[in-house]
Every structure is written in C-alpha cells, then in structure tokens.
Scaffold this active site. Sequence first.
Site, PDB file in Angstrom:
ATOM      1  N   ASP A 186     -44.694 -35.087  -7.824  1.00 37.52           N
ATOM      2  CA  ASP A 186     -43.858 -33.916  -8.090  1.00 37.52           C
ATOM      3  C   ASP A 186     -42.525 -34.434  -8.588  1.00 37.52           C
ATOM      4  OD1 ASP A 186     -44.109 -30.941  -7.954  1.00 37.52           O
ATOM      5  OD2 ASP A 186     -42.149 -31.194  -7.006  1.00 37.52           O
ATOM      6  N   GLY A 242     -48.837 -35.831 -19.996  1.00 41.28           N
ATOM      7  CA  GLY A 242     -47.685 -36.720 -20.161  1.00 41.28           C
ATOM      8  C   GLY A 242     -47.516 -37.623 -18.948  1.00 41.28           C
ATOM      9  N   LYS A 243     -47.701 -37.044 -17.755  1.00 40.44           N
ATOM     10  CA  LYS A 243     -47.619 -37.858 -16.537  1.00 40.44           C
ATOM     11  C   LYS A 243     -48.729 -38.904 -16.518  1.00 40.44           C
ATOM     12  CE  LYS A 243     -45.781 -34.460 -13.194  1.00 40.44           C
ATOM     13  NZ  LYS A 243     -46.105 -33.786 -11.912  1.00 40.44           N
ATOM     14  N   HIS A 271     -38.076 -42.932 -13.565  1.00 34.85           N
ATOM     15  CA  HIS A 271     -38.280 -42.472 -12.193  1.00 34.85           C
ATOM     16  C   HIS A 271     -39.748 -42.642 -11.770  1.00 34.85           C
ATOM     17  CE1 HIS A 271     -39.055 -39.530 -15.210  1.00 34.85           C
ATOM     18  NE2 HIS A 271     -39.439 -38.571 -14.378  1.00 34.85           N
ATOM     19  N   ARG A 272     -40.665 -42.331 -12.693  1.00 36.68           N
ATOM     20  CA  ARG A 272     -42.099 -42.410 -12.359  1.00 36.68           C
ATOM     21  C   ARG A 272     -42.529 -43.874 -12.220  1.00 36.68           C
ATOM     22  NH1 ARG A 272     -43.211 -38.953 -15.535  1.00 36.68           N
ATOM     23  NH2 ARG A 272     -43.188 -37.348 -13.922  1.00 36.68           N
TER      24      ARG A 272
HETATM   25  P1  ITT Z   1     -48.820 -31.366 -12.017  1.00 38.75           P
HETATM   26  O1  ITT Z   1     -48.175 -30.565 -10.927  1.00 38.75           O
HETATM   27  O2  ITT Z   1     -50.208 -30.921 -12.323  1.00 38.75           O
HETATM   28  O3  ITT Z   1     -48.738 -32.844 -11.781  1.00 38.75           O
HETATM   29  P2  ITT Z   1     -46.609 -30.354 -13.629  1.00 38.75           P
HETATM   30  O4  ITT Z   1     -46.131 -30.615 -15.020  1.00 38.75           O
HETATM   31  O5  ITT Z   1     -46.763 -28.920 -13.216  1.00 38.75           O
HETATM   32  O6  ITT Z   1     -47.993 -31.135 -13.403  1.00 38.75           O
HETATM   33  P3  ITT Z   1     -44.422 -30.727 -11.759  1.00 38.75           P
HETATM   34  O7  ITT Z   1     -44.618 -29.447 -11.060  1.00 38.75           O
HETATM   35  O8  ITT Z   1     -44.115 -31.957 -10.958  1.00 38.75           O
HETATM   36  O9  ITT Z   1     -45.671 -31.126 -12.639  1.00 38.75           O
HETATM   37  O10 ITT Z   1     -43.250 -30.502 -12.833  1.00 38.75           O
HETATM   38  C1  ITT Z   1     -42.636 -31.577 -13.410  1.00 38.75           C
HETATM   39  C2  ITT Z   1     -41.797 -31.105 -14.604  1.00 38.75           C
HETATM   40  O11 ITT Z   1     -40.574 -31.863 -14.622  1.00 38.75           O
HETATM   41  C3  ITT Z   1     -42.496 -31.422 -15.913  1.00 38.75           C
HETATM   42  O12 ITT Z   1     -43.304 -30.336 -16.334  1.00 38.75           O
HETATM   43  C4  ITT Z   1     -41.321 -31.693 -16.836  1.00 38.75           C
HETATM   44  O13 ITT Z   1     -40.796 -30.477 -17.291  1.00 38.75           O
HETATM   45  C5  ITT Z   1     -40.294 -32.346 -15.908  1.00 38.75           C
HETATM   46  N1  ITT Z   1     -40.480 -33.812 -15.886  1.00 38.75           N
HETATM   47  C6  ITT Z   1     -40.906 -34.584 -14.854  1.00 38.75           C
HETATM   48  N2  ITT Z   1     -40.994 -35.876 -15.198  1.00 38.75           N
HETATM   49  C7  ITT Z   1     -40.606 -35.933 -16.491  1.00 38.75           C
HETATM   50  C8  ITT Z   1     -40.499 -36.967 -17.437  1.00 38.75           C
HETATM   51  O14 ITT Z   1     -40.856 -38.213 -17.139  1.00 38.75           O
HETATM   52  N3  ITT Z   1     -40.065 -36.669 -18.641  1.00 38.75           N
HETATM   53  C9  ITT Z   1     -39.732 -35.408 -18.979  1.00 38.75           C
HETATM   54  N4  ITT Z   1     -39.828 -34.361 -18.168  1.00 38.75           N
HETATM   55  C10 ITT Z   1     -40.258 -34.612 -16.929  1.00 38.75           C
END
Ligand code: ITT
EC number: 3.6.1.66
Length: 211
Positions: A71, A12-13, A194-195
Amino acid sequence: MRRILIATSNPGKLRDFAGAAAAHGTEIAGIPGFASLPPVAEDGLTFEENARKKAEAYSRYVAGEIVVADDSGLEVDALKGAPGVHSARYAAPDLHDKEPHEADQNTADEANNARVLRELTDVPVEKRTGRFVCVLAAARDGKTLATFRGVAEGIILDAPRGANGFGYDPLFYFPLIDKTFAELTAEEKARYSHRGAAFRQFLEWCDRRGH
Ligand code: ITT
C-alpha cells in the site's frame, strides 16, 4: 531462485517489483487468478493497515505461501499529507462526485495528477516538498508476519516530466539525481524508490528467516 508472490492489481507496481527483485536473484509472480478474486476494501486509515488487509486476504487463496501486498502513495506537505492513502482515487470528486474514500474504483493517473497540480497552483517551489511512501506486508495463511516501510523524498513539479513509470511519477522530482521518477530506468527506480527500499528490507528479512 527464490520466488515471491505479489498481490496487486497495479501493473506499474509489478514492474517495479520485478526491477527490484532482478538485482537480488529473486523472481516475482502474481497470485494465480488474481483478477477474478474479490477486491479487498482499502478502508484503513494508514498505509500499514491497508497493506496488512490486502496481504492477509489474498494469502488465504495460496495456502502455505508468503504473499506480499503493497500500500503506497504520495504525501504532499502543502496538502497536509494528501493524497496519502487516497492516492489511487484522488480524482474521485472530479470524476464521480464522490470523496476518495467513498469511491468504488481507482481514478486515472492523469486525473489524479491534475487534481494535485490544481491544488498546488501558486505554491512556490520551496513549499512543494513531499514523499512517496510504500508499506509492504508479508502474510501467510491470513496472518501478517511482518511489515516494511520505504520512503523517497522529493519535490512536486508544476508540470509532468518523463514517460516511464506510473501514477504520480511524472510530477515527482528527485533532487539526488536531478530526474523525475518518470525519467528513471527500472534499475534506478529500484535503487531510489520507496518501493525498492521497502522490498530490500523484505528480502533481508527473508534471508534472516531462511525463506
Ligand atoms: P493494489 O492495491 O492492487 O496494489 P493500487 O494502485 O490500488 O493497487 P494503492 O491503493 O496502494 O494501490 O494506491 C497506490 C497509488 O499511489 C497508486 O495508484 C499511485 O497513484 C500512487 N503511487 C504509489 N507508488 C507510486 C509510484 O512508485 N509511482 C507513482 N505513483 C505511485
């Protein structure tokens, strides 16, 4: 065309970054062989700490290249800023009988959303304010060069809405355009999220530095 390496396990990111990069003549790519690299412990107390840890660790695998790590998470005011840095594992107590910081894997989006909804039961709409926060760290050869922070303010709904996006997107209502983040197109998410905001700051930094 400028090419940026993104270190993330979250598809998703990656989609969000591709959307944000498209408007700026930039291409994004994953780290080669990312899935087989050892995971980085995300035990920092802040988004910035964890973003730096990820960017520094993964940049060691691609000598001389700038690597960006994200993050991010959802901060809900009525939950004193939770799920915050624990956003990806917020349902660990429900699913694994562990606190999020003890969990060794992420928990499913639906379960994370269900915990937030449960904790906000009976919280009235005017008190359901919150924000998505994204901190990007850019690192090269194990050292952080810079960090960038983007924020999007919204309201946490009492039921999911929309089918796009990932994570908490269906619960996050963005008043400015009267949609949840799961109702946005890729272009809209890049513009308002935010991203997207953090990524634009990163690109401006690249421009200033001639990267
Ligand atoms: P990486 O560390 O591998 O990048 P991750 O999903 O584990 O992947 P994070 O530890 O940064 O990443 O956790 C971010 C969480 O925050 C993500 O799993 C979502 O639950 C939430 N999140 C962050 N950005 C979001 C977005 O744009 N839309 C919805 N939820 C989001």
